[in-house]
Design a protein around this motif. Structure first.
Motif, PDB file in Angstrom:
ATOM      1  N   ILE B  18      23.854  -7.807  51.451  1.00 16.36           N
ATOM      2  CA  ILE B  18      22.753  -7.195  52.213  1.00 16.36           C
ATOM      3  C   ILE B  18      21.540  -6.979  51.308  1.00 16.36           C
ATOM      4  N   CYS B  19      21.795  -6.524  50.056  1.00 20.04           N
ATOM      5  CA  CYS B  19      20.675  -6.248  49.138  1.00 20.04           C
ATOM      6  C   CYS B  19      19.936  -7.525  48.767  1.00 20.04           C
ATOM      7  N   PHE B  20      20.697  -8.593  48.464  1.00 19.39           N
ATOM      8  CA  PHE B  20      20.044  -9.863  48.140  1.00 19.39           C
ATOM      9  C   PHE B  20      19.216 -10.355  49.323  1.00 19.39           C
ATOM     10  N   PHE B  21      19.753 -10.204  50.539  1.00 22.84           N
ATOM     11  CA  PHE B  21      19.012 -10.652  51.715  1.00 22.84           C
ATOM     12  C   PHE B  21      17.715  -9.861  51.874  1.00 22.84           C
ATOM     13  N   GLY B  22      17.793  -8.530  51.704  1.00 25.70           N
ATOM     14  CA  GLY B  22      16.593  -7.711  51.846  1.00 25.70           C
ATOM     15  C   GLY B  22      15.544  -8.032  50.806  1.00 25.70           C
ATOM     16  N   ILE B  23      16.010  -8.271  49.550  1.00 27.90           N
ATOM     17  CA  ILE B  23      15.042  -8.563  48.491  1.00 27.90           C
ATOM     18  C   ILE B  23      14.393  -9.911  48.717  1.00 27.90           C
ATOM     19  N   SER B  24      15.164 -10.908  49.180  1.00 29.47           N
ATOM     20  CA  SER B  24      14.536 -12.214  49.404  1.00 29.47           C
ATOM     21  C   SER B  24      13.552 -12.147  50.562  1.00 29.47           C
ATOM     22  N   LEU B  25      13.878 -11.366  51.583  1.00 35.29           N
ATOM     23  CA  LEU B  25      12.921 -11.178  52.686  1.00 35.29           C
ATOM     24  C   LEU B  25      11.633 -10.536  52.172  1.00 35.29           C
ATOM     25  N   SER B  26      11.798  -9.508  51.315  1.00 35.46           N
ATOM     26  CA  SER B  26      10.638  -8.824  50.744  1.00 35.46           C
ATOM     27  C   SER B  26       9.804  -9.763  49.884  1.00 35.46           C
ATOM     28  N   LEU B  27      10.491 -10.674  49.126  1.00 35.05           N
ATOM     29  CA  LEU B  27       9.750 -11.616  48.281  1.00 35.05           C
ATOM     30  C   LEU B  27       8.934 -12.584  49.132  1.00 35.05           C
ATOM     31  N   VAL B  28       9.502 -13.024  50.262  1.00 30.90           N
ATOM     32  CA  VAL B  28       8.752 -13.940  51.141  1.00 30.90           C
ATOM     33  C   VAL B  28       7.497 -13.250  51.672  1.00 30.90           C
ATOM     34  N   VAL B  45      -1.427  -5.707  43.590  1.00 32.54           N
ATOM     35  CA  VAL B  45      -0.326  -4.821  43.981  1.00 32.54           C
ATOM     36  C   VAL B  45       0.894  -5.641  44.369  1.00 32.54           C
ATOM     37  N   ALA B  46       0.668  -6.774  45.073  1.00 33.51           N
ATOM     38  CA  ALA B  46       1.795  -7.610  45.481  1.00 33.51           C
ATOM     39  C   ALA B  46       2.485  -8.224  44.270  1.00 33.51           C
ATOM     40  N   LEU B  47       1.697  -8.621  43.254  1.00 33.75           N
ATOM     41  CA  LEU B  47       2.308  -9.184  42.040  1.00 33.75           C
ATOM     42  C   LEU B  47       3.146  -8.141  41.318  1.00 33.75           C
ATOM     43  N   ASP B  48       2.649  -6.906  41.244  1.00 32.31           N
ATOM     44  CA  ASP B  48       3.419  -5.835  40.602  1.00 32.31           C
ATOM     45  C   ASP B  48       4.720  -5.588  41.341  1.00 32.31           C
ATOM     46  N   THR B  49       4.665  -5.620  42.673  1.00 34.34           N
ATOM     47  CA  THR B  49       5.877  -5.394  43.458  1.00 34.34           C
ATOM     48  C   THR B  49       6.864  -6.538  43.297  1.00 34.34           C
ATOM     49  N   ILE B  50       6.350  -7.771  43.112  1.00 34.94           N
ATOM     50  CA  ILE B  50       7.257  -8.896  42.849  1.00 34.94           C
ATOM     51  C   ILE B  50       7.992  -8.675  41.531  1.00 34.94           C
ATOM     52  N   GLY B  51       7.289  -8.111  40.517  1.00 30.29           N
ATOM     53  CA  GLY B  51       7.966  -7.791  39.255  1.00 30.29           C
ATOM     54  C   GLY B  51       9.089  -6.789  39.455  1.00 30.29           C
ATOM     55  N   ILE B  52       8.835  -5.763  40.277  1.00 32.59           N
ATOM     56  CA  ILE B  52       9.880  -4.766  40.542  1.00 32.59           C
ATOM     57  C   ILE B  52      11.055  -5.399  41.275  1.00 32.59           C
ATOM     58  N   ASN B  53      10.752  -6.325  42.209  1.00 33.31           N
ATOM     59  CA  ASN B  53      11.829  -7.017  42.917  1.00 33.31           C
ATOM     60  C   ASN B  53      12.647  -7.885  41.972  1.00 33.31           C
ATOM     61  N   LEU B  54      11.976  -8.490  40.968  1.00 34.24           N
ATOM     62  CA  LEU B  54      12.723  -9.292  40.000  1.00 34.24           C
ATOM     63  C   LEU B  54      13.681  -8.418  39.193  1.00 34.24           C
ATOM     64  N   MET B  55      13.211  -7.195  38.828  1.00 34.90           N
ATOM     65  CA  MET B  55      14.118  -6.272  38.134  1.00 34.90           C
ATOM     66  C   MET B  55      15.321  -5.943  39.006  1.00 34.90           C
ATOM     67  N   ALA B  56      15.094  -5.748  40.317  1.00 34.92           N
ATOM     68  CA  ALA B  56      16.203  -5.431  41.224  1.00 34.92           C
ATOM     69  C   ALA B  56      17.171  -6.601  41.317  1.00 34.92           C
ATOM     70  N   VAL B  57      16.625  -7.841  41.350  1.00 33.64           N
ATOM     71  CA  VAL B  57      17.508  -9.011  41.419  1.00 33.64           C
ATOM     72  C   VAL B  57      18.366  -9.108  40.163  1.00 33.64           C
ATOM     73  N   ALA B  58      17.744  -8.834  38.976  1.00 32.74           N
ATOM     74  CA  ALA B  58      18.514  -8.902  37.737  1.00 32.74           C
ATOM     75  C   ALA B  58      19.614  -7.835  37.724  1.00 32.74           C
ATOM     76  N   ALA B  59      19.302  -6.632  38.223  1.00 31.42           N
ATOM     77  CA  ALA B  59      20.315  -5.568  38.247  1.00 31.42           C
ATOM     78  C   ALA B  59      21.452  -5.927  39.193  1.00 31.42           C
TER      79      ALA B  59
END
Lengths: 141, 103
Positions: B18-28, B45-59
């Motif tokens: 579920i988390c991977f699905f939500g993050i990929s939706l958010s990235l799109v 702001v969108a680029l900064d949020t993409i960085g935070i999403n990348l941290m979430a994907v790595a975690a």
């Protein structure tokens, strides 16, 4: 002349730059057994220096860090090549690698490898190249 | 005892999916905001949020692969995203990233 108010940036830079430099030393020492190594350590160190440049301007940092980063590149390359040439002293092939376990008073038994010396050369080279590129692009008129 | 462990692992697997699905939706959605964003501040702001999403994907990847080696990667992504955001913000505010002398 329009003056931006970057007090927050300047205050946090003095804290974050120290964290970045410590993290860079950790990455350099943790290399080749876990994530890290000379390349990433050099990149993080250059990120700390670039952050200081962004916060305080070029002339101030040139006064604080009186190092021409162009001279760091040949020093790093010489260290890397010297590590490779040092293997001829022990009559083994070029760039041979060895390691051993030593007892250090505070840290206890640690593993030291000769790849560490090569990593230091890579570290200095990456540091010099990255900062030279970014400062030359920033100086362009 | 083993049934409890198996159930827990199944719950973790479902949560990760579920988390991977939500993050990929958010990235799109964030890529859409970067492409059509009305102003440059929206893109920053969108680029900064993409960085935070990348941290979430790595975690989440560290949980999925059962390893602790990815923790350094998370810290590194956070630092680089912070630096990029500072540089973009200074460019939008002042037009120059590394200025010649202190004001």
């Amino acid at each position: 002349m329009y003056k931006p108010n970057d007090l927050i940036l300047r205050t946090t830079t003095s804290l974050i730059a120290f964290i970045l430099l410590g993290f860079a030393v950790y990455l350099l020492l943790a290399g080749h057994n876990s994530p890290g190594g000379g390349f990433v350590g050099g990149l993080v160190t250059s990120a700390a220096v670039i952050l200081m440049y962004m916060a305080y301007g070029m002339e101030t940092i040139a006064k604080i860090i009186p190092v021409n980063f162009r001279t760091v590149i040949p020093v790093g390359l010489l260290i890397a090549v010297g590590t490779g040439l040092g293997s001829f002293v022990f009559d083994v092939p070029f760039l041979s690698h060895t390691f051993g376990y030593f007892n250090v008073p505070i840290f206890g038994k640690i593993e030291l490898a000769t790849a560490m010396l090569f990593d230091i050369g890579v570290y200095l080279t990456v540091l010099g190249v990255t900062i030279t590129i970014i400062l030359n692009i920033a100086n362009d008129q | 005892m083993t049934s409890i462990l198996a159930t827990t692992e199944q719950i973790i697997d479902i949560t990760l999916f579920i988390c991977f699905f939500g993050i990929s939706l958010s990235l799109v959605l964030l890529v859409y905001r970067i492409i059509v964003g009305p102003t440059n501040a929206d893109r920053a702001v969108a680029l900064d949020t993409i960085g935070i999403n990348l941290m979430a994907v790595a975690a989440l990847m560290a949980i999925y692969l059962l390893t602790t080696k990815l923790n350094d990667v998370i810290l590194l992504i956070g630092i680089l995203a912070f630096l990029g955001t500072v540089a973009i913000a200074k460019y939008l505010e002042k037009g120059v990233i590394i200025d010649r002398d202190i004001d």
